[in-house]
Design a protein around this motif. Structure first.
Motif, PDB file in Angstrom:
ATOM      1  N   ALA A  97      -7.824  -0.569   0.542  1.00  0.00           N
ATOM      2  CA  ALA A  97      -8.249  -1.860   1.093  1.00  0.00           C
ATOM      3  C   ALA A  97      -8.961  -2.689   0.023  1.00  0.00           C
ATOM      4  CB  ALA A  97      -9.158  -1.637   2.307  1.00  0.00           C
ATOM      5  N   ASP A  98      -9.779  -2.023  -0.776  1.00  0.00           N
ATOM      6  CA  ASP A  98     -10.452  -2.738  -1.873  1.00  0.00           C
ATOM      7  C   ASP A  98      -9.426  -3.331  -2.841  1.00  0.00           C
ATOM      8  OD1 ASP A  98     -12.990  -2.226  -0.967  1.00  0.00           O
ATOM      9  OD2 ASP A  98     -13.275  -0.424  -2.191  1.00  0.00           O
ATOM     10  N   ASP A 101      -8.170   5.205   2.227  1.00  0.00           N
ATOM     11  CA  ASP A 101      -7.916   3.939   2.923  1.00  0.00           C
ATOM     12  C   ASP A 101      -8.831   2.836   2.406  1.00  0.00           C
ATOM     13  OD1 ASP A 101      -5.957   5.051   4.405  1.00  0.00           O
ATOM     14  OD2 ASP A 101      -7.014   4.985   6.329  1.00  0.00           O
ATOM     15  N   ASP A 102     -10.100   3.184   2.248  1.00  0.00           N
ATOM     16  CA  ASP A 102     -11.041   2.156   1.807  1.00  0.00           C
ATOM     17  C   ASP A 102     -10.731   1.719   0.379  1.00  0.00           C
ATOM     18  OD1 ASP A 102     -12.085   2.572   4.237  1.00  0.00           O
ATOM     19  OD2 ASP A 102     -14.111   3.101   3.576  1.00  0.00           O
ATOM     20  N   ALA A 124       0.867  -1.171   0.000  1.00  0.00           N
ATOM     21  CA  ALA A 124       0.000   0.000   0.000  1.00  0.00           C
ATOM     22  C   ALA A 124       0.903   1.219   0.000  1.00  0.00           C
ATOM     23  CB  ALA A 124      -0.878   0.001   1.236  1.00  0.00           C
ATOM     24  N   LEU A 125       0.605   2.164  -0.837  1.00  0.00           N
ATOM     25  CA  LEU A 125       1.414   3.375  -0.932  1.00  0.00           C
ATOM     26  C   LEU A 125       1.442   4.094   0.422  1.00  0.00           C
ATOM     27  CD1 LEU A 125       2.851   5.578  -2.668  1.00  0.00           C
ATOM     28  CD2 LEU A 125       0.601   6.592  -2.990  1.00  0.00           C
TER      29      LEU A 125
END
Lengths: 609, 369
Positions: free
Chosen positions: B213-214, B209-210, B191-192
């Motif tokens: 996460a996806d 964030d979501d 994740a960046l």
């Protein structure tokens, strides 16, 4: 005997007791400094030292940054005058204290900024001074400013206040221009005291502070008679008896003298343990030979704004308690009692004279006592009528169930707002929105209007002031005075987190406002409460009926993306910090509430802009 | 310092040179290649002077920066120094990082000559507009060209993919994974992290964030479908081709770092670090050390181990710390278990697979204050 009286009258003839009244920033303290400098009470160097000293005393003792009364000597037409300058707090919260200080004077120097003109506080203070029959000496300040318009401001003073201002000294306190004109005007225009030295002692307490060695020190104006060490005195409000240990004057440091006589201003110590017993407005007299009548106007000061104060870290409860005790030593108007909140644990319900007073106390707790505190929404004192009679409620959690309440009353104030005409519209809109009842509107001059409204105090403590500032781009000034109680349709608005009522977030609001407030609070909380591994419902409810609902969605990403050899320690510290941060939050059931959450719901409207 | 003959060390060498710095990168690197020769000399000096001399080494990782942009022969010199000063296992995993734009036949030949058997190359995204947006020097086509070249000589290649990049779509992530899976036996999916002070940070870009996460869930599913098993939150391997070197970090095994900003760990109580000033390093190629407290050791161990699919192995914990992890944390463990955040089986405690991406809030509950 007759000789004594004449001597006393002569003595009083050369005393001038006065204060300086001004709107904030119009130059009150600078003028005070200049007067001391011009009368050689202090040299320039001492002046700066003295200011610092008094700030220190100030910090130890009080609510407002103000000077101790200062005795100065001024030669005028071959006579040596004694000038007593009595400082007054400049804010509406302390109106009563101001009025007691004014009662100790015969005159008031009214400082008006020659660029700004008459402002809300100017007028409020002028009216107080007139109520106390003071001779007002208008002074036009800041004539060195390019925007100065002294003649117009003089006209304003005549038009608005109805005072002749033709001969008002035009000065610059900052540049020291025409300061002597002010001194001369005081000597000439302020009437001398008219006390009777042969009557029993009658001294007005206009302020007091606590000294570790001397106990409570009363700042007094001797109205009649005289006081000296050894006198047996009594406080007329409570009948407590003390022996005077010391009397003196401020030059500006306290200097003991033999005797304070009618017309004098000075201090009196009598080993008084608590400043609660030296209330401003009270009268000191001889215990055995009392004066017939106390000074008029004494009243017990009651807090008008209440809020819960809790330590951010629950283990600091004792520290908070000690800090409040220390503050109370020098601030009799601060009220506090322990209370418990299911969300915040142990803390205190605190009562203040107003919003500024509240802010000062909060700031002192944080700065001087290094405490992290959580403050709940400020509220007012509601009168709740039930079958069992009336009770006063200061904490929303103590409101009886809606079914038991016949009706409620809330405090209202008369709000005076001064504004340039272009902001009338938005300001009236704001006042209406805050449930204000229009009273009056007067054009003071072409460019300024006085608008008066009757408004509920709970709207003022909420965010009225910020709203006024933003709607008038800071040009409007505002003042208010209490105007009793009125019946109102009030409800308790609760916030439920994960299904449980968070008592520290409950507020009492007008029914018409409840829906919007509830929704705004829920929205705001959704932003400030950190997401957890599970969903958190936030509901706003009145009497169990949910009126708004938001959901904090479950946390989906909380991971340190990369973690290799390079930065294990850094990453670990990051996690430790994150954990530490959560500990500072309030655990409410399974939900963590950051301290800011409690404050942020107080400032809903501002954020929307 | 005494050499623990029982220990197998990893060696990390940092090469702080890049043609251009990517906009999200907060690592130490410079485009000033004129420093390369003296820098490599300094590295060799530090290796020669290492207090861990003659230690047994079973992984070497040459990272950066961009090791593939080093002058010809630089890599070989470094590897010789490593071999001359340590007992490098015949079966050692020797990894070199590279970027698509600087892979050449010469580079590959040099790698082969000095025993490199694993390559790690960043793809990050399969969309050229995304690559441009983050300041990568290469295109998608460059990557394909480079990885085809590499795959003729290496059977162990790893590639990186970043999630949450500006303008990135879920199609891009799927496409990146499918591409990488054709050539690689190992994939890192990060994740960046928008680090302070990077151009990306200054641009004000904040990934959702979501959204990330996806993308992570999507990547996880796609990689599983293609046979890649997750062994650490961001790392996936085909047929067990896990990175032996990187596992040393997560399993708290010893490793020696050389070069600017490189870190080291003796496997016990001492960590080593280098400053991040290249010229200072050239003048004085030394590491500083700092001691770990009991709490540091414990918190690091819990934090690192729980990143892995294997989790905290209770036997290993007891060996290191002298007490039982389960006993110490009985209360927290039973709560986390009941909330289905942890799985405790077969002498190991691990994070529930679908909670790996929210592991911080679980790990925190097991860390010491």
């Amino acid at each position: 005997m007759l000789c004594d009286i004449i001597q006393c009258m002569d003595r009083q003839k050369l005393i001038r007791n006065f204060c300086i009244i001004a709107h904030i920033d119009h130059g009150k303290s600078t003028l005070a400094d200049r007067l001391m400098e011009a009368t050689a009470t202090l040299t320039k160097r001492e002046l700066s030292d003295q200011m610092l000293d008094s700030m220190d005393i100030e910090r130890e003792r009080g609510i407002t940054i103000k000077l101790t009364p200062v005795r100065m000597f001024y030669e005028y037409e071959g006579q040596r005058y004694t000038f007593n300058l009595i400082d007054t707090p400049g804010h509406v919260d302390f109106t009563y204290e101001v009025s007691r200080s004014l009662a100790a004077c015969e005159g008031a120097v009214l400082v008006v900024d020659s660029a700004q003109g008459v402002e809300a506080q100017t007028l409020a203070n002028v009216y107080l001074a007139l109520d106390n029959n003071l001779e007002i000496v208008p002074v036009i300040n800041k004539i060195d400013l390019p925007a100065a318009r002294p003649d117009e401001v003089k006209q304003e003073i005549e038009d608005i206040i109805g005072l002749p201002a033709d001969e008002a000294p035009c000065i610059s306190a900052k540049e020291g221009i025409n300061i002597d004109d002010v001194l001369r005007a005081i000597a000439k225009n302020v009437p001398p005291p008219q006390g009777d030295i042969d009557k029993p002692l009658k001294a007005l307490i206009f302020d007091s502070y606590y000294d570790n060695y001397k106990g409570a020190v009363c700042l007094v104006r001797i109205v009649d008679g005289s006081a000296k060490a050894g006198d047996r005195i009594t406080m007329m409000s409570n009948g407590k008896v003390y022996d005077v240990t010391e009397v003196g004057v401020f030059q500006p440091k306290p200097v003991p003298i033999d005797r304070l006589s009618a017309g004098d201003v000075g201090y009196l110590c009598a080993s008084i343990k608590s400043i609660a017993d030296t209330a401003p407005g009270d009268t000191i007299t001889y215990a055995n030979n009392p004066t017939a009548e106390p000074c008029p106007g004494y009243k017990k000061v009651k807090p008008v704004v209440y809020s819960g104060i809790y330590p951010a870290d629950g283990s600091k409860y004792e520290d908070l308690k000690d800090a409040l005790e220390r503050l109370k030593l020098n601030d009799a108007s601060l009220f506090y009692e322990p209370e418990t909140s299911s969300a915040l644990g142990f803390g205190f319900r605190c009562g203040f004279l107003g919003l500024l007073h509240m802010e000062i106390i909060e700031e002192r707790l944080e700065r001087e006592f290094d405490l992290d505190i959580i403050t709940t929404a400020p509220g007012v004192v509601y009168k709740v009528y039930t079958a069992n009679g009336m009770t006063e409620v200061t904490n929303p959690s103590n409101l009886p169930p809606a079914g038991e309440i016949d009706y409620m009353e809330e405090p209202v104030v008369t709000a005076s707002i001064y504004t340039p005409p272009e902001y009338i519209g938005p300001i009236m809109e704001l006042c209406q929105d805050k449930r204000g009842e229009y009273l009056n509107m007067t054009y003071i001059e072409k460019t300024r209007v006085l608008i008066t409204y009757t408004m509920p105090l709970n709207e003022i403590v909420y965010d009225f002031f910020d709203g006024l500032k933003s709607r008038s781009r800071g040009y409007a000034s505002f003042d208010y005075e209490q105007a009793g109680y009125r019946k109102s349709d009030l409800v308790k608005l609760d916030i439920m987190l994960n299904g449980d009522i968070c008592d520290a977030l409950s507020i009492i609001v007008h029914r018409d406002k409840a829906y919007a407030r509830g929704r705004a609070m829920a929205e705001k909380l959704k932003d400030v409460i950190p997401r957890k591994l599970f969903e958190i419902p936030i509901q706003a409810a009145i009497g169990g009926k949910v009126i708004a609902r938001e959901t904090i969605k479950a946390l989906r990403k909380d991971v340190l993306a990369k973690c290799y050899g390079g930065d294990v320690t850094r990453k670990k510290k990051l996690l430790e910090k994150q954990k530490e941060g959560k500990k500072r939050m309030r655990q409410f059931g399974t939900v963590e509430i950051p301290s800011e959450a409690f404050m942020s719901v107080l400032k809903l409207d501002n954020d929307k802009k | 310092m005494t050499i623990d003959t029982e220990k197998s060390y990893g060696v990390y060498v940092h090469i702080p040179f890049c043609k251009a710095k990517c906009k999200y990168c907060a690592f130490v690197s410079t485009p000033d290649f004129s420093l390369q020769k003296t820098y490599v000399d300094a590295i060799i000096k530090e290796i020669n002077d290492s207090p861990f001399k003659d230690g047994y080494v079973d992984t070497v990782y040459i990272g950066g920066g961009t090791p593939s942009c080093l002058f010809c022969g630089g890599l070989a010199d470094i590897m010789s120094a490593v071999r001359n000063n340590f007992r490098v296992s015949d079966s050692a995993e020797i990894t070199v990082e590279c970027n698509p734009e600087s892979v050449s036949t010469d580079f590959i030949a040099e790698c082969k000559d000095c025993g490199v058997n694993r390559i790690s190359m960043g793809l990050q995204s399969s969309c050229d507009n995304v690559l441009r947006a983050i300041g990568r020097v290469h295109t998608y086509a460059d990557y394909i060209k480079a990885v085809e070249l590499l795959s003729r000589s290496f059977d162990s290649i790893s590639s990186d993919i970043i999630l949450g990049l500006p303008e990135q779509t879920s199609d891009d992530v799927i496409n990146s994974i499918t591409t990488v899976a054709q050539y690689c036996s190992h994939v890192s999916v990060y994740a960046l992290t928008v680090e302070d002070g990077t151009p990306l940070y200054n641009s004000g870009y904040i990934p959702s964030d979501d959204g990330v996460a996806d993308l992570y869930d999507l990547a996880y599913d796609k990689l599983s479908e293609l046979g890649f098993a997750r062994y650490e939150v961001s790392n996936f391997a085909l047929n067990g081709r896990e990175s032996k070197h990187n596992k040393k970090y997560w399993e708290c095994m010893p490793y020696i770092g050389f070069g600017v900003a490189a870190h080291g760990y003796d496997g016990a109580r001492t960590r080593f670090l280098h400053g991040d000033d290249i010229t200072k390093y050239i003048a004085c190629p030394n590491a500083e050390s700092y001691a770990l407290t009991d709490k540091d050791l414990y918190n690091e161990y819990v934090m690192l181990r729980l990143r892995t699919e294997k989790g905290i192995v209770t036997d290993d914990f007891r060996k290191r710390f002298g007490y039982d992890f389960n006993v110490r944390n009985a209360e927290a463990l039973s709560m986390l278990k009941s909330e289905k955040l942890l799985i405790c089986t077969d002498g190991a405690i691990r994070i529930t697979p679908d909670k790996m991406f929210v592991m911080n809030s679980i790990i925190e509950q097991l860390m010491l204050d």
